[in-house]
Design an enzyme around this catalytic site. Structure first.
Site, mmCIF file in Angstrom:
data_model
loop_
_atom_site.group_PDB
_atom_site.id
_atom_site.type_symbol
_atom_site.label_atom_id
_atom_site.label_comp_id
_atom_site.label_asym_id
_atom_site.label_seq_id
_atom_site.Cartn_x
_atom_site.Cartn_y
_atom_site.Cartn_z
ATOM 1 N N HIS A 59 105.779 61.376 62.865
ATOM 2 C CA HIS A 59 107.112 61.940 62.188
ATOM 3 C C HIS A 59 107.394 61.126 60.947
ATOM 4 C CE1 HIS A 59 108.797 63.884 66.139
ATOM 5 N NE2 HIS A 59 107.352 64.390 65.837
ATOM 6 N N GLU A 61 110.252 59.389 59.978
ATOM 7 C CA GLU A 61 110.657 58.023 60.350
ATOM 8 C C GLU A 61 109.679 57.168 60.691
ATOM 9 O OE1 GLU A 61 113.715 61.331 61.451
ATOM 10 O OE2 GLU A 61 111.796 61.033 61.553
ATOM 11 N N CYS A 89 114.952 62.524 65.997
ATOM 12 C CA CYS A 89 114.343 63.026 67.329
ATOM 13 C C CYS A 89 114.527 61.961 68.354
ATOM 14 C CB CYS A 89 112.918 63.724 67.337
ATOM 15 S SG CYS A 89 111.756 62.624 67.257
ATOM 16 N N CYS A 92 111.902 59.231 67.509
ATOM 17 C CA CYS A 92 112.097 58.423 66.386
ATOM 18 C C CYS A 92 113.307 57.447 66.619
ATOM 19 C CB CYS A 92 112.344 59.391 65.068
ATOM 20 S SG CYS A 92 110.770 60.521 64.654
#
Length: 162
Positions: A59, A61, A89, A92
């Protein structure tokens, strides 16, 4: 309340949004981008790379945190700010807490993401905490600009949903 006035972080959030746009254009992932900034310098960046890397942890991040840690030679980002185009999320969020930045600035909300089938509701139900109760402050900015990333993503012909 969303703030769009010129301030120190304004350019970084705009840069995160542009980086997400690049990732979408390159078809490297979903509509997400992130930057890590330390003392006014971008030390890490990432856009979503789940599909091209076959890595569910790639992801934006997490990619940005990995990049920052590698670039500054530490696993702690306590003197850094993370700018991300969407509320993180659960995975993350966990990575953020491990990295310990002093603040997170985000664009779209997790509810905005869920409307585009990026829905982590089940996980959030297990770990939900009010923003005011979090140890690291979370400040929302540029929601409208961040929402345009979902529009771009939704209009792609051959996107890979994950």
């Amino acid at each position: 309340m969303e703030e769009k006035t010129e301030h120190a972080g304004y350019k970084y959030m705009q840069e995160a949004i542009e980086f997400a746009r690049e990732g979408i254009a390159l078809r490297q992932g979903g509509p997400f981008g992130a930057l890590v900034v330390r003392n006014g310098v971008v030390v890490g960046k990432g856009h979503n790379r789940v599909a091209p890397d076959n890595d569910p942890t790639a992801h934006a991040e997490v990619v940005a945190i990995r990049d920052a840690c590698k670039n500054i030679g530490t696993y702690q980002l306590d003197d850094c700010v993370l700018y991300t185009t969407c509320e993180p999320c659960p995975m993350c969020l966990g990575a953020i807490y491990w990295a310990r930045p002093k603040m997170v600035v985000y664009g779209a909300t997790k509810h905005d993401a869920a409307q585009q089938q990026f829905d982590d509701r089940l996980i959030y139900q297990k770990i939900e905490k009010p923003l005011a109760d979090r140890k690291i402050p979370f400040v929302q900015q540029f929601r409208e600009e961040a929402l345009t990333l979902f529009e771009i993503w939704e209009n792609l012909d051959n996107k890979i949903r994950y």
